[in-house]
Design a protein around this motif. Sequence first.
Motif, PDB file in Angstrom:
ATOM      1  N   ASP A 148      35.042  27.403  46.350  1.00 22.92           N
ATOM      2  CA  ASP A 148      36.175  26.799  45.650  1.00 22.92           C
ATOM      3  C   ASP A 148      36.781  27.735  44.617  1.00 22.92           C
ATOM      4  O   ASP A 148      37.554  27.306  43.760  1.00 22.92           O
ATOM      5  CB  ASP A 148      35.727  25.505  44.964  1.00 22.92           C
ATOM      6  CG  ASP A 148      35.276  24.447  45.963  1.00 22.92           C
ATOM      7  OD1 ASP A 148      36.113  24.034  46.787  1.00 22.92           O
ATOM      8  OD2 ASP A 148      34.091  24.063  45.922  1.00 22.92           O
ATOM      9  N   GLY A 149      36.410  29.023  44.681  1.00 25.34           N
ATOM     10  CA  GLY A 149      36.961  29.992  43.746  1.00 25.34           C
ATOM     11  C   GLY A 149      36.475  29.816  42.323  1.00 25.34           C
ATOM     12  O   GLY A 149      37.167  30.200  41.375  1.00 25.34           O
ATOM     13  N   LEU A 150      35.281  29.267  42.167  1.00 25.83           N
ATOM     14  CA  LEU A 150      34.739  28.975  40.843  1.00 25.83           C
ATOM     15  C   LEU A 150      33.388  29.652  40.655  1.00 25.83           C
ATOM     16  O   LEU A 150      32.779  30.134  41.603  1.00 25.83           O
ATOM     17  CB  LEU A 150      34.583  27.461  40.655  1.00 25.83           C
ATOM     18  CG  LEU A 150      35.853  26.612  40.774  1.00 25.83           C
ATOM     19  CD1 LEU A 150      35.502  25.126  40.807  1.00 25.83           C
ATOM     20  CD2 LEU A 150      36.795  26.909  39.617  1.00 25.83           C
ATOM     21  N   LYS A 151      32.913  29.656  39.405  1.00 26.44           N
ATOM     22  CA  LYS A 151      31.577  30.175  39.102  1.00 26.44           C
ATOM     23  C   LYS A 151      31.096  29.570  37.797  1.00 26.44           C
ATOM     24  O   LYS A 151      31.872  29.038  36.994  1.00 26.44           O
ATOM     25  CB  LYS A 151      31.587  31.700  38.986  1.00 26.44           C
ATOM     26  CG  LYS A 151      32.367  32.235  37.782  1.00 26.44           C
ATOM     27  CD  LYS A 151      32.265  33.748  37.690  1.00 26.44           C
ATOM     28  CE  LYS A 151      33.051  34.282  36.487  1.00 26.44           C
ATOM     29  NZ  LYS A 151      32.930  35.750  36.351  1.00 26.44           N
ATOM     30  N   PHE A 152      29.770  29.634  37.621  1.00 25.11           N
ATOM     31  CA  PHE A 152      29.148  29.301  36.345  1.00 25.11           C
ATOM     32  C   PHE A 152      29.190  30.573  35.515  1.00 25.11           C
ATOM     33  O   PHE A 152      28.631  31.599  35.905  1.00 25.11           O
ATOM     34  CB  PHE A 152      27.717  28.819  36.576  1.00 25.11           C
ATOM     35  CG  PHE A 152      26.960  28.470  35.331  1.00 25.11           C
ATOM     36  CD1 PHE A 152      27.453  27.527  34.436  1.00 25.11           C
ATOM     37  CD2 PHE A 152      25.745  29.076  35.053  1.00 25.11           C
ATOM     38  CE1 PHE A 152      26.750  27.197  33.284  1.00 25.11           C
ATOM     39  CE2 PHE A 152      25.024  28.746  33.914  1.00 25.11           C
ATOM     40  CZ  PHE A 152      25.535  27.808  33.025  1.00 25.11           C
ATOM     41  N   ALA A 153      29.859  30.535  34.381  1.00 27.45           N
ATOM     42  CA  ALA A 153      30.198  31.769  33.663  1.00 27.45           C
ATOM     43  C   ALA A 153      28.995  32.574  33.173  1.00 27.45           C
ATOM     44  O   ALA A 153      28.971  33.791  33.327  1.00 27.45           O
ATOM     45  CB  ALA A 153      31.132  31.440  32.505  1.00 27.45           C
ATOM     46  N   PRO A 154      27.987  31.966  32.547  1.00 25.31           N
ATOM     47  CA  PRO A 154      26.847  32.780  32.090  1.00 25.31           C
ATOM     48  C   PRO A 154      26.173  33.488  33.263  1.00 25.31           C
ATOM     49  O   PRO A 154      25.848  32.876  34.268  1.00 25.31           O
ATOM     50  CB  PRO A 154      25.916  31.752  31.444  1.00 25.31           C
ATOM     51  CG  PRO A 154      26.836  30.646  31.005  1.00 25.31           C
ATOM     52  CD  PRO A 154      27.874  30.573  32.083  1.00 25.31           C
ATOM     53  N   ASP A 155      25.966  34.789  33.111  1.00 27.47           N
ATOM     54  CA  ASP A 155      25.443  35.595  34.221  1.00 27.47           C
ATOM     55  C   ASP A 155      24.349  36.539  33.733  1.00 27.47           C
ATOM     56  O   ASP A 155      24.549  37.751  33.668  1.00 27.47           O
ATOM     57  CB  ASP A 155      26.567  36.386  34.890  1.00 27.47           C
ATOM     58  CG  ASP A 155      27.315  37.284  33.905  1.00 27.47           C
ATOM     59  OD1 ASP A 155      27.190  37.060  32.682  1.00 27.47           O
ATOM     60  OD2 ASP A 155      28.013  38.208  34.349  1.00 27.47           O
ATOM     61  N   PRO A 156      23.167  36.007  33.401  1.00 32.19           N
ATOM     62  CA  PRO A 156      22.085  36.892  32.975  1.00 32.19           C
ATOM     63  C   PRO A 156      21.717  37.878  34.069  1.00 32.19           C
ATOM     64  O   PRO A 156      21.951  37.635  35.251  1.00 32.19           O
ATOM     65  CB  PRO A 156      20.929  35.920  32.686  1.00 32.19           C
ATOM     66  CG  PRO A 156      21.244  34.704  33.493  1.00 32.19           C
ATOM     67  CD  PRO A 156      22.735  34.596  33.501  1.00 32.19           C
ATOM     68  N   ALA A 157      21.125  38.996  33.662  1.00 36.16           N
ATOM     69  CA  ALA A 157      20.748  40.025  34.632  1.00 36.16           C
ATOM     70  C   ALA A 157      19.767  39.495  35.667  1.00 36.16           C
ATOM     71  O   ALA A 157      19.670  40.018  36.770  1.00 36.16           O
ATOM     72  CB  ALA A 157      20.150  41.224  33.905  1.00 36.16           C
ATOM     73  N   SER A 158      19.052  38.439  35.314  1.00 32.40           N
ATOM     74  CA  SER A 158      18.059  37.848  36.218  1.00 32.40           C
ATOM     75  C   SER A 158      18.634  36.715  37.055  1.00 32.40           C
ATOM     76  O   SER A 158      17.889  35.879  37.566  1.00 32.40           O
ATOM     77  CB  SER A 158      16.875  37.323  35.403  1.00 32.40           C
ATOM     78  OG  SER A 158      17.315  36.392  34.427  1.00 32.40           O
TER      79      SER A 158
END
Length: 1003
Positions: A148-158
């Motif tokens: 849907d062209g979306l994402k969960f913004a926080p993106d930890p290296a893990s």
Amino acid sequence: MVGTDGDAVAKPARQSLAREPGSPVEEYVELAAALGDAVEGDVRFDEYAQLLYATDGSIYQARPAGVVFPTDVHDVRAAVRVAAEHDTPILPRGAGSSLAGQAVGPGCVVLDCSRHMDAIREVDPDARTATVQPGVVLDDLDARLAEDGLKFAPDPASSNRSTVGGAIGNNSTGAHSVRYGITDAYAEAVTAVLADGTVLEAGEVVLDGEEWDRLVSGEGREAAIYRTVRALVEDNADEIEARYPDLKRRVSGYNLDRVIYENEDGERVINLAKLFVGAEGSLGVVVEATLGLVTVPEETALALYHFSDLVDAMKAVPEALEFDVSAVELMDEEVYRLAAASDGYNQYVEPIPEEAAASLLLEFDSELHEDFEAAVAETTAHFVAEGDAFDVLEAYDEAAQADIWALRKAAIPLLMSLEGDPKPYPFIEDATVPPADLAEYVGEFEAVLEAHDTSAAYFAHAGSGTLHIRPILNLKTDDDVQKMRSITEDVTDLVLEHHGAFSGEHGDGMARTEFNPKMYGPDLWAAFKEVKTAFDPEWLCHPGNVVYRDGPEDVGPDSARGVGADMREHLRYGAGYQSIEPQSTLDFADEGGFSHLVELCNGCGTCRQTGSNTMCPTYRASREEIQATRGRANLLRAAISGELPEDELTSERFQREVLDLCVGCKGCKSDCPTGVDLAKLKAEVKHRYHQEEGLTLRDRLFANVDRVSALGSALAPLSNWAQALPGADLVAERLLGVAPERSLPEFRRETLVDWFEARGSRVPEAEATDRVVLFPDTFTNYSYPEPGKAAVAVLEAAGVHVEVLEDDLAPSGRAAFSLGLLDVARERAETNVEALAPYVEDGWSVCFVEPSDAVMFQDEYGDLLSGDAVDAVGANAYGVCEYLATHRRLEDVDLDAPRESLAYHGHCNQKALNRDHHAALALREAGYDVDHLDTGCCGMAGSFGYEAEHYELSQAIGDILEGKIAESDAETVVAPGGSCRTQLGDRGERPPHPVEKLREALA
């Protein structure tokens, strides 16, 4: 499991692969029995389970009481209630990749929500929200949201193994916090189970509205919580304003500054979901969350600016923030040095100039920029032409950007691969200050390190003021344990002077909870304790994290739980830690010894990632911690450090549950950032086991499969008819433990060696461009000679003189090595090196059709033998496609450009040495359209897939491979490994070897 449309979705095969729980440790028998009666999920209270869940990615270790794997919210409620009845604390856990010790707790009932509670309940693209269970892995969530062209913004290296529950508990963030902030901004609502089993649904509530009045009118736990939290926030408004730093990242303490706010409609609301974020499970167990989402930029670009001085890079950070960038990251020369020495990451560091002391990574996205090249040109003019940067590396395509991000994300575990006991340990590594203060802060930090006679490595999220500075200490000595505490005192003083936060990403846990009173002052510290008590009156939820009781006067009459906090307690390695260094048959000098190789596992959990790379295939199929590289390393460490009985290494249980389920794919050798080579460790321990316990008939058969194959070939076709007789498979199962479902190799009367002797070499040695000895591996020679014949044809088409030897050669020893028969493997290595060394000395190369045999020469021979001859033979050993690509032998070959598209599944052993890509290169050079699949082990792994007790797991791993193949649009699958072709052939059509497709392309 429920899909996003609400329909039931079949659980993956791993559900049928759960282990039978061992006997619970004596003191927990009654609790384990009560939990077993109350929940549907597995309950594990045996010593292995305790050790597996005693560590996370931090410097800490604390044995829990046991582990429960809840299947749903009802299981969580039941487990929490039973634990409360037994006065036992609880601890929810996701992937266990935490760096501050917040995923471990002494005597706790661990609730591992990562196995079953991993459903994406609903995605609402219009509202930009997703409702999920806590066990969903962040990358899996983003893969679904990408539709849907979306994402969960926080993106930890893990993010490839970390779960939503862990992100909420830790208030996680990542490289893009400059643009998007951290998890608390996206937690719109949560459902949580409190310590008494109460289910609390937390979301926005308008203060003094009808819902507020209804919620606070009762006398129950929920009403008390709402009244207490509001009063504490309003009564401490001035202290909150003064004490909470104005930063993009601050994850220490409870979020009293964020729980009451004005919503989009201008209403003043309270949202208790914000308190659960960053609470590290100390307020309750989150069982569901509704998350806010953001749109995914269609494109991005990266610019990596290189500086010859770290401080110059720091000074450039606030300048970088003046541009429209979505990330500003830092890496220093120590990260580059370690990456260059790592098999898995050395290719990523090749473009970095040697003189780069530090680099700033800037990301640009298409939602902020229409012209990337113009945006990069502007920043380059500022930092290079006018500033202190001396060079820039630009990356516009996805592959080039992925390489740079892979290097950045590997920084933490790479640093833990330093040789020797001193390591750059995390304890004050994510202190955060305003970006404008970074250069000054780094200088002051350097002075602290100098005063304590140590150094550190620098990297991280510079744009948010978060630097992961890790002082190098030896925590196996009391002096350095005390030095750690002293450094922390000095650094927290510095952070407060800059009005920063002690943690900007990794949380409080055992490392920093002790210092929260220092950061927040007595009034807010008292408020934290009131918040904790309102949610959890008996302090049963992960006590001692985020907040602790100061002393007896601060403790109720019934319990002293949660009193005190000392960052020096519960260390994985402390002054009292000792380990034995067993006398080994293999050479572990390059790894610093057997025990040091085991201890290289820092718990980061990279082996739990399931979407890419090679390791760990057994974990991917079962989702069992004991079947991950980390789990095996933890139990090995327990065995050599005295936490398990002295003879545990050679016990039947250890062999069966810890070692036998390692398929020896070697993926951990490269994919593990610290290089924990479990295949090598397994071979050594199995060897010791065989010395004490002897060999089974099956062990002898598989280790000497060459002799069986030679006999089968001599008797063919009678031997093949015998295998096909009714009941033959059941006899093999009963006598040898061979899975009856497996098809056994057929034997050819004419071997590859026979064929070549009759045919002869077609390229005279005097006219050849090169000379190659083609090694006749057992599978190719006796059962499937076609790839061998194809290899001869392609090599000769390239003008190479080929010889196929047999008389002076032994089998490679791969089968014996994998089974731990190291004396047999060494004997065969000696024979082969002696036979081939004169050829290599004379300028010949040695080629292999079978990748695992090639890797045996390239890697394991160096562990079995020493000397110039073995090094020379190993350096001149190649898989046949590796040879063709490395020496560019196809350049002058007359090829018909094929139109066929191929899906290439590389061999896991070759991937471990970063040598699997050569076949794809050769096939592309021949004109094929090649989809190089991102696959792991096939699950066959030599004899593993034939063993009856491992058949189910082998098939489950094979299912994962088939799923990857199904995603490809290619017409034909190719695979160089004989095991891989057998696994896929048992499921359908046997795929060809890549060299067979090269032969087809010959004009």
